[in-house]
Design an enzyme around this catalytic site. Structure first.
Site, mmCIF file in Angstrom:
data_model
loop_
_atom_site.group_PDB
_atom_site.id
_atom_site.type_symbol
_atom_site.label_atom_id
_atom_site.label_comp_id
_atom_site.label_asym_id
_atom_site.label_seq_id
_atom_site.Cartn_x
_atom_site.Cartn_y
_atom_site.Cartn_z
ATOM 1 N N GLU A 173 0.827 -1.222 0.000
ATOM 2 C CA GLU A 173 0.000 0.000 0.000
ATOM 3 C C GLU A 173 0.859 1.270 0.000
ATOM 4 O O GLU A 173 0.656 2.165 0.823
ATOM 5 C CB GLU A 173 -0.970 -0.013 1.190
ATOM 6 N N GLU A 292 -5.444 -8.426 -0.557
ATOM 7 C CA GLU A 292 -6.169 -8.185 0.704
ATOM 8 C C GLU A 292 -7.634 -7.956 0.347
ATOM 9 O O GLU A 292 -7.943 -7.021 -0.421
ATOM 10 C CB GLU A 292 -5.631 -6.961 1.453
HETATM 11 O O1 AHR Z 1 -5.231 -6.117 6.868
HETATM 12 C C1 AHR Z 1 -5.111 -4.993 7.698
HETATM 13 C C2 AHR Z 1 -4.406 -3.820 7.030
HETATM 14 O O2 AHR Z 1 -5.212 -3.329 5.999
HETATM 15 C C3 AHR Z 1 -3.085 -4.119 6.351
HETATM 16 O O3 AHR Z 1 -2.010 -4.039 7.210
HETATM 17 C C4 AHR Z 1 -2.991 -3.028 5.317
HETATM 18 O O4 AHR Z 1 -2.230 -3.409 4.208
HETATM 19 C C5 AHR Z 1 -4.432 -2.700 4.999
HETATM 20 O O5 AHR Z 1 -4.663 -1.338 5.014
#
Ligand code: AHR
Length: 509
Positions: A173, A292
């Site tokens: 990110e 994610e």
């Molecule tokens: O999964 C939780 C968090 O969400 C992770 O660390 C991040 O990459 C995202 O913003």
């Protein structure tokens, strides 16, 4: 009563089911690692301190790949802290989650755990506070056979054979202002390109994921991907996507329609990656790593309790331990459908996260471990989606929510496996209160009988908010018999707000 019709035909397939579509994520965050997968004092811990009760559940769910060690955590992590004798490992401040990191669990422990549960490790490198050299050192440590500084350190630390890790994330990110070491797209695109090129000089077999946008609502979404790929297209294999959804403003219909947003997000990233391909005159295609995704009640995280900076620095605090409901399980089912429908381009996906932190699983320190409601659609699709992804021709009733129009009441995906003579059909009924009538035309896959059918919905005495917190087996898929098969067509009555899975005997002659 809403109705829908699905037509399955083995002539209309999009791609083989990508093995890595059913991945998950272990981050050093909250209690995912400590008291999640690792707890040396737990009664079920093995000689390495790994919780065998959690491992047993992970094996059942069967994530095919697990991303590690973050997440936001990785952007201020020194991987070297997590190797060597445990007594010498430093305690550090983890800036991402305002926690103390003890480093008692690190690279070797993760690789050991991954081997024991039978999953593929996917590593992320720190491009926040560290960079190219550090990424190369880590890759030399994990993948080089020996005879060099870092590979010999691995051997000294008890691993004579290389870990041979194939899949690598170039940071996490990096578009997000919250990220430690946040970058502009030009800064990141150049860094990703140079890091990727150098890493490939160490191991030409690795696969590399460049960071896309943290979510589709980022103001830089689209522009970020274009700029980053303009710099690193040839050096990387995947661009990443992240997305979390939650029910807001007491509007369950928009929440139930969230996969419409996920579909669009994926389509937009494919279009952007393909535009970069055309613009740069590249020949290969960049695939998508949706590394994610989940339901996450971020509003609760932001709104309730002391905010991270106001908390004391402690080890593995309880963070975002969302308790998932029947509704969340149905929504997660629609996310899995969206990913499977896009499996020709989304070839890696990681549900976030595996244990405790927005987890498929929950575990208590010194206590039980159990599956959350959302674990079931994941486990079912991972197990039954084999062979080829079918381009299902779907028609049926639509609904409007405050944020989306023309949303199918019944959401579906399907696979066909000529080798084992099975098709699998995954359907969500998004209606909160109405049974949906479903017809599945199986003649095109030679469907003759339903081998098994289950449904997950609010049973007697339950409602859409029921979780598995109090009774760990409250919400599970149960046998489904509200269907009939005639002349290669299944007709079924799907309960309101349900996730139903059919395994079909199907042999195209
Ligand atoms: O999964 C939780 C968090 O969400 C992770 O660390 C991040 O990459 C995202 O913003």
């Amino acid at each position: 009563m809403p109705s829908a019709k699905l037509v399955l035909d083995s002539a209309f397939v999009s791609a083989p089911v990508p093995r890595r579509l059913f991945g998950s994520f272990v981050e050093h965050m909250g209690r995912c690692v400590y008291t999640g997968i690792y707890e040396p004092t737990h009664p079920t811990a093995d000689e390495a301190g790994l919780r065998t009760d959690v491992m047993e559940l992970v094996r059942e769910i069967g994530p095919t790949v697990v991303r590690y060690p973050g997440g936001n955590f990785v952007s201020n992590y020194r991987w070297q802290d997590g190797i060597g004798p445990r007594s010498e490992r430093p305690r550090r401040l983890d800036l991402a989650w305002h926690s103390i990191e003890t480093n008692q669990f690190g690279l070797h422990e993760f690789v050991d755990w991954a081997g024991k549960v039978g999953t593929e490790p996917m590593m992320a490198v720190n491009l926040g506070t560290r960079g190219l050299q550090d990424a190369c050192d880590l890759l030399e440590y994990t993948n080089h056979p020996g005879g060099t500084y870092w590979s010999d350190r691995r051997v000294e630390n008890g691993a004579p054979e290389p870990f041979d890790i194939k899949l690598w994330c170039l940071g996490n990110e990096m578009d997000g202002p919250w990220q430690v070491g946040h970058k502009t797209p030009v800064e990141y695109g150049r860094l990703a390109n140079e890091t990727a090129k150098a890493m490939r000089l160490i191991d030409s077999d690795i696969e590399l994921v460049a960071c896309g946008s943290s979510n589709s609502a980022m103001p830089t979404f689209g522009a970020w991907e274009s700029e980053v790929l303009a710099h690193c297209y040839d050096a990387v294999d995947y661009i990443s996507l992240h997305a979390y959804y939650e029910e807001r403003d007491a509007d369950p219909l928009t929440f139930l329609a969230s996969a419409v947003n996920m579909d669009r997000f994926i389509d937009d990233v494919i279009a952007t990656a393909d535009a970069a391909r055309a613009k740069g005159r590249h020949s290969k295609r960049i695939n998508l790593s949706f590394d994610e995704w989940n339901v996450w009640y971020t509003d609760r995280f932001r709104g309730d309790g002391p905010q991270p900076k106001d908390r004391p620095w402690v080890e593995h605090p309880r963070l975002i331990e969302d308790e998932y409901t029947v509704t969340d399980a149905v929504v997660v089912g629609t996310f899995l459908n969206s990913l499977l429908r896009h499996g020709d381009r989304v070839t890696v996906a990681c549900q976030a996260q595996l244990v405790n932190v927005i987890g498929l699983l929950r575990s208590e320190e010194g206590g039980d471990a159990w599956k959350q409601t959302i674990a079931f659609p994941f486990e079912q699709m991972r197990r039954l989606a084999t062979g080829q992804i079918l381009n299902v021709v779907a028609s049926g009733d639509l609904f409007d929510s405050p944020s989306y129009t023309d949303v199918p009441v019944v959401d579906a995906s399907a696979t066909y496996d000529a080798e084992n003579g099975r098709a699998a059909v995954f359907v969500a009924n998004r209606s909160l209160d109405e049974t949906a009538s479903l017809e599945i035309d199986l003649r095109g896959v030679g469907g003759t009988a339903v081998a098994s059918a289950t449904t997950l919905h609010a049973g007697d005495g339950q409602d859409r908010s029921t979780t598995n917190l109090e009774r760990h087996d409250s919400v599970t898929p149960t046998a489904f018999d509200a269907y009939a098969v005639s002349d290669g067509t299944v007709t079924a009555q799907l309960p309101p707000l349900s996730w139903t899975v059919f395994e079909v005997e199907a042999r195209r002659g």
